[in-house]
Design a protein around this motif. Structure first.
Motif, PDB file in Angstrom:
ATOM      1  N   CYS A 594       8.401 -11.634  -6.273  1.00  0.00           N
ATOM      2  CA  CYS A 594       8.705 -10.500  -5.404  1.00  0.00           C
ATOM      3  C   CYS A 594       9.578 -10.881  -4.221  1.00  0.00           C
ATOM      4  O   CYS A 594       9.892 -10.060  -3.382  1.00  0.00           O
ATOM      5  CB  CYS A 594       7.447  -9.752  -4.984  1.00  0.00           C
ATOM      6  N   CYS A 598       9.965  -6.167  -4.064  1.00  0.00           N
ATOM      7  CA  CYS A 598       8.545  -5.882  -4.258  1.00  0.00           C
ATOM      8  C   CYS A 598       8.260  -5.408  -5.676  1.00  0.00           C
ATOM      9  O   CYS A 598       9.010  -4.627  -6.229  1.00  0.00           O
ATOM     10  CB  CYS A 598       8.121  -4.808  -3.258  1.00  0.00           C
ATOM     11  N   VAL A 599       7.210  -5.918  -6.270  1.00  0.00           N
ATOM     12  CA  VAL A 599       6.836  -5.469  -7.602  1.00  0.00           C
ATOM     13  C   VAL A 599       5.546  -4.651  -7.559  1.00  0.00           C
ATOM     14  O   VAL A 599       4.957  -4.348  -8.593  1.00  0.00           O
ATOM     15  CB  VAL A 599       6.707  -6.649  -8.591  1.00  0.00           C
ATOM     16  N   CYS A 601       2.313  -4.977  -5.922  1.00  0.00           N
ATOM     17  CA  CYS A 601       0.945  -5.462  -6.134  1.00  0.00           C
ATOM     18  C   CYS A 601      -0.055  -4.737  -5.236  1.00  0.00           C
ATOM     19  O   CYS A 601      -1.252  -4.806  -5.461  1.00  0.00           O
ATOM     20  CB  CYS A 601       0.847  -6.966  -5.932  1.00  0.00           C
ATOM     21  N   ILE A 603      -0.607  -5.157  -1.884  1.00  0.00           N
ATOM     22  CA  ILE A 603      -1.101  -5.807  -0.673  1.00  0.00           C
ATOM     23  C   ILE A 603      -0.391  -5.264   0.563  1.00  0.00           C
ATOM     24  O   ILE A 603      -0.935  -5.280   1.665  1.00  0.00           O
ATOM     25  CB  ILE A 603      -0.953  -7.351  -0.781  1.00  0.00           C
ATOM     26  N   ASN A 604       0.822  -4.728   0.385  1.00  0.00           N
ATOM     27  CA  ASN A 604       1.556  -4.235   1.561  1.00  0.00           C
ATOM     28  C   ASN A 604       0.950  -2.964   2.155  1.00  0.00           C
ATOM     29  O   ASN A 604       1.376  -2.491   3.185  1.00  0.00           O
ATOM     30  CB  ASN A 604       3.046  -4.057   1.269  1.00  0.00           C
ATOM     31  N   CYS A 609       4.714  -7.718   4.147  1.00  0.00           N
ATOM     32  CA  CYS A 609       5.115  -8.875   3.356  1.00  0.00           C
ATOM     33  C   CYS A 609       6.445  -9.350   3.899  1.00  0.00           C
ATOM     34  O   CYS A 609       7.488  -8.765   3.622  1.00  0.00           O
ATOM     35  CB  CYS A 609       5.253  -8.504   1.890  1.00  0.00           C
TER      36      CYS A 609
HETATM   37  S1  SF4 Z   1       3.254  -5.939  -1.976  1.00  0.00           S
HETATM   38 FE1  SF4 Z   1       4.073  -7.806  -1.062  1.00  0.00          FE
HETATM   39  S2  SF4 Z   1       3.104  -9.458  -2.220  1.00  0.00           S
HETATM   40 FE2  SF4 Z   1       2.831  -7.594  -3.387  1.00  0.00          FE
HETATM   41  S3  SF4 Z   1       4.532  -7.567  -4.803  1.00  0.00           S
HETATM   42 FE3  SF4 Z   1       5.159  -6.386  -3.005  1.00  0.00          FE
HETATM   43  S4  SF4 Z   1       6.196  -7.879  -1.714  1.00  0.00           S
HETATM   44 FE4  SF4 Z   1       5.032  -9.052  -3.206  1.00  0.00          FE
END
Ligand code: SF4
Lengths: 616, 226
Positions: A594, A598-599, A601, A603-604, A609
């Motif tokens: 990422c 961003c893929v 996930c 967490i953001n 991030c």
């Molecule tokens: S939310 Fe953050 S850690 Fe998750 S894929 Fe996107 S950039 Fe990466």
């Protein structure tokens, strides 16, 4: 007889008594009278292992910075020490003040690997502390646990009063301060726990219970205490730059596994290997600045007299300013006679420039972790390494004079076929052939080590629903590979299969699996991570008599709509993401790092991030 | 030209359970940390020039341990003492630092004898103890069982000529033996051999782990003194 005298008798009869004496350089002595909360940081393994673990040094330093708190250390005794402690009636004590653990306010275990769980129980037992949380009255300390295995806390739920999930640098002192406060107010343990469970990252298992379906799966999670949250959010510290870092770590007096200065460069990983729990539960990546890292490294070298420096992270080369950081550290190390070690380095052109200058490497050999034998399977697990990468790099290594190469693979991965095992052998053959090009048809003194580990599905990964191979399947694969890898110059290593079964049961076990732990403990299991202390027969008996079946916990594929035992512990990566990664895996579709964007996930939703999309 | 020094330190309390190798590792690190630059050996695998005059067995305390080392640069002994003193962990105390004359052989090669004090919690009267010691020393041969280095087999050895002195004191807590034994590369007698053979001669039935041993002094050939 007084304790010191008893210890004098014991220490004269055991191996490496230095493990139990404390008093090391930089260990901390405090006047107990001024202390409000005393905690023992417990590492459920031997001194030499625990003292190499940076997390303990970090928390020891952070807690002890506060005048009113005191953190001491305790490790698992080796069997010779254990039996004499029992014989002499000496309860497990802290190294710093030789205080019995039962006189602490809190005992906090770090859970680094599942195979240490019985050691946790054994340490409680040696401390004369009742194992089950519900059997401990007010006179006993709060028993807590944290670390990566706390992300599926259920196997230890019956034994722990609380779990600390996620980053501990802020949470642990906060919990200890809260404890001090509650003590002043004369509150009960339960009242303390009711307050504590409101802190982000605290899980109090006794405030919840599970209902089960007839088929053994979880029907529902019920909350038993109205103060408890619906689910527990992992504690996340948004940035690590300003976090305290120990520049005066305790220096082991008995030689530890690693005896060197260590600086954590970053936490988290963006690569997204689908089997890897660390790659999920520590997101997002949080880096320290280059200057900070160098400052910490220098301060630590000066304060410890270490002659080796190492960097710690999940993947050294992914540090965003790796090039400059390495060059600057190399300069510093060279002029100060310190050797630099760079673990889990991605072996590319720059790495060679670096490694060529760091002599030691040629002795220890180069390491590659393709993890799977074919491109197809590497795509399934999202391990972004191609064979071409490896061959080019190996060729260069051999040309530069390396004589030892190590390869790491995993077997039992989802969708694996015989072809993938053949692939492992093929890679080994090709490397041997490359070597012959340079060192002649006999190959010279070149050695190739192929190490194969058994895939253990872990909580909070895209493979959390997968089945694990049975020991018979693993063993058949080991035999198959053994045949295929009968190649001159190749050494083949593999892991014990039954250890992997135990690991798998507890990595994804529910609350009921605690019964098996208890049984195993009663049968004498501890230090299971040491092959010389691991007894598969006892474990088989423990599973059988407690009714905990590896068939159900390890070898069974879990349904996507099943309630998983760790669903109430939220690491921040969404279940939706994990599931979509699983589906992509089955299609052989990869997901990019990422840092390219961003893929999703998830967490953001909790923190920024900072590295998102930095590769453009 | 190499500068040679020796420091003397005591080893007490739990620190007596620090092994010889761990202690050596500790000192190497303490030197690096203090900034005192040791001289390194030449060759493929250079290592710092430092070593103990005599290794001390695990579990023994001592008031007289000597560590010898070399530096390239000249230091004031007072400076070395001050720098190193701060690096000592619990139970290790630095007593002094002195220079060594370049002519003198390595201390490890110059050891002649060492004095030990052994505390045994076994009550004997002063006169009985004296009888035991006299009888023990009067034996034609003093036989002790020693494990051979090469094949780990126990063999009987006569240690009579290696015991230079053996005296005892009795009190209500037990007895204290004071012994002067050969020590060094020429002739070496471990206190363990004397303890075991004496206890068996005097029929003192006390487990070894209840006894304490302290090294009191190391003596050198040619009456070398510090
Ligand atoms: S939310 Fe953050 S850690 Fe998750 S894929 Fe996107 S950039 Fe990466």
């Amino acid at each position: 007889m007084e304790l010191q005298k008893k210890l004098d008798h014991i220490f004269k009869q055991i191996e490496k008594p230095g493990r139990y004496i404390g008093g090391e350089v930089n260990s901390i002595k405090k006047n107990i009278e001024n202390i409000e909360t005393r905690m023992a940081f417990a590492f459920p393994d031997l001194y030499e292992i625990g003292m190499s673990y940076l997390g303990m040094q970090i928390l020891y330093n952070t807690v002890n910075k506060r005048e009113n708190l005191y953190c001491e250390r305790v490790f698992a005794p080796a069997p010779d020490m254990e039996s004499l402690m029992k014989k002499e009636g000496v309860p497990l004590f802290t190294l710093e003040t030789k205080t019995p653990l039962k006189d602490m306010d809190m005992v906090g275990f770090t859970l680094q690997y599942e195979m240490s769980f019985t050691t946790v129980l054994n340490m409680l037992d040696l401390a004369h502390i009742p194992l089950l949380s519900k059997e401990r009255g007010e006179e006993f300390p709060i028993i807590a646990a944290g670390g990566p295995c706390a992300f599926n806390p259920e196997p230890l739920a019956d034994f722990m009063d609380m779990f600390l999930i996620g980053d501990g640098e802020e949470l642990l002192p906060e919990v200890l301060e809260l404890y001090a406060q509650c003590k002043k107010e004369n509150l009960s343990k339960r009242e303390f726990l009711e307050r504590a469970c409101k802190l982000e990252g605290v899980y109090v298992p006794s405030f919840y219970d599970f209902e089960y379906n007839n088929n053994g799966t979880i029907k529902s999670l019920c909350k038993l205490n109205e103060n408890a949250p619906e689910y527990v959010l992992r504690n996340i510290i948004p940035e690590t730059e300003s976090l305290d870092f120990p520049v005066k770590p305790v220096i082991p007096m008995v030689e530890a596994v690693h005896d060197r200065a260590v600086v954590e460069t970053f936490r988290g990983c963006t690569r997204g290997c689908r089997f890897c729990q660390a790659g999920m539960i520590y997101r997002p990546v949080r880096e320290r600045s280059k200057d900070k890292i160098i400052e910490l490294a220098k301060a630590q070298i000066e304060a410890t007299g270490n002659d080796e420096l190492s960097l710690l992270s999940l993947s050294t080369s992914d540090y965003s300013d790796f090039h400059d950081l390495t060059l600057e550290l190399m300069d510093y190390c060279k002029s100060n006679n310190v050797s630099l070690s760079l673990p889990s380095l991605r072996i590319d052109k720059f790495a060679f420039e670096v490694l060529n200058k760091i002599q030691e490497y040629k002795k220890s050999g180069l390491t590659y972790a393709p993890e799977a034998g074919t491109q197809r399977l590497r795509d399934v697990i999202n391990k972004g390494v191609t064979e071409e990468d490896i061959y080019t790099s190996v060729e260069q290594a051999i040309e530069l004079g390396w004589r030892h190469i190590k390869l790491y693979f995993m077997i039992g991965l989802p969708t694996e076929t015989e072809e993938d095992l053949d692939g492992i052998a093929q890679i080994a053959k090709n490397i041997i052939d490359i070597n012959k090009k340079y060192n002649g048809p006999k190959g010279g003194r070149f050695r190739l080590t192929v190490s194969v580990s058994n895939f253990v599905p872990k909580a909070d990964t895209p493979f959390q629903w997968e089945r694990q191979n049975t020991p018979e399947e693993f063993e058949a694969k080991h035999r198959y590979l053994e045949q295929r890898l009968k190649i001159k110059g190749v050494t083949f290593n593999y892991h014990d299969s039954y250890t992997s079964v135990c690991e798998a049961v507890f990595a994804r076990g529910d609350r009921r699996t605690g019964k098996a732990l208890l049984k195993a403990h009663q049968l004498g299991c501890r230090l299971d991570g040491w092959s010389e202390h691991f007894y598969p027969e006892k474990w088989k008996e423990a599973f059988k008599s407690s009714g905990i079946l590896p068939e159900f916990y390890a070898y069974r594929e879990r349904q996507e709509d099943e309630i998983l035992p760790w669903e109430h512990i939220r690491c921040g990566v969404s279940k939706k993401f994990l599931m979509s990664e699983k589906h992509k895996a089955y299609k052989g579709a990869t997901t990019s790092d990422c840092r390219y964007g961003c893929v999703g996930c998830g967490i953001n939703r909790r923190v920024d991030c900072k590295l998102e999309g930095i590769y453009g | 030209m190499a500068e040679r020094y020796v420091v003397r330190f005591s080893k007490n309390g739990y620190a007596k359970y620090t092994s010889h190798l761990d202690l050596l590792r500790f000192f190497k690190r303490a030197f690096r940390k203090s900034g005192i630059q040791l001289r390194y050996s030449q060759g493929f695998n250079p290592h710092p020039k430092l070593g103990f005059a005599q290794p001390l067995s695990l579990g023994y305390s001592s008031c007289c341990e000597l560590l010898e080392f070399e530096t390239d640069k000249k230091y004031e002994t007072e400076e070395i003492y001050e720098l190193l003193k701060n690096e000592m962990p619990d139970g290790l105390d630095l007593q002094w630092c002195k220079g060594i004359d370049g002519e003198i052989k390595f201390l490890a090669a110059s050891c002649e004898s060492a004095e030990y004090s052994v505390t045994i919690p076994y009550v004997l009267s002063e006169s009985d103890l004296k009888k035991c010691i006299d009888g023990y020393l009067a034996q034609e041969e003093i036989t002790a069982m020693k494990r051979q280095k090469k094949d780990k087999k126990m063999v009987a050895v006569d240690i009579k000529r290696m015991i230079r002195k053996l005296e005892g004191k009795a009190s209500e807590h037990g007895i204290k033996l004071s012994m002067l034994l050969d020590c060094g590369s020429f002739s070496n007698c471990s206190p363990e051999l004397v303890i075991a053979s004496f206890c068996s001669f005097a029929q003192i039935d006390i487990p070894r782990y209840e006894m304490e041993v302290e090294r009191r002094e190391i003596n050198f050939y040619n009456n070398l003194q510090f």
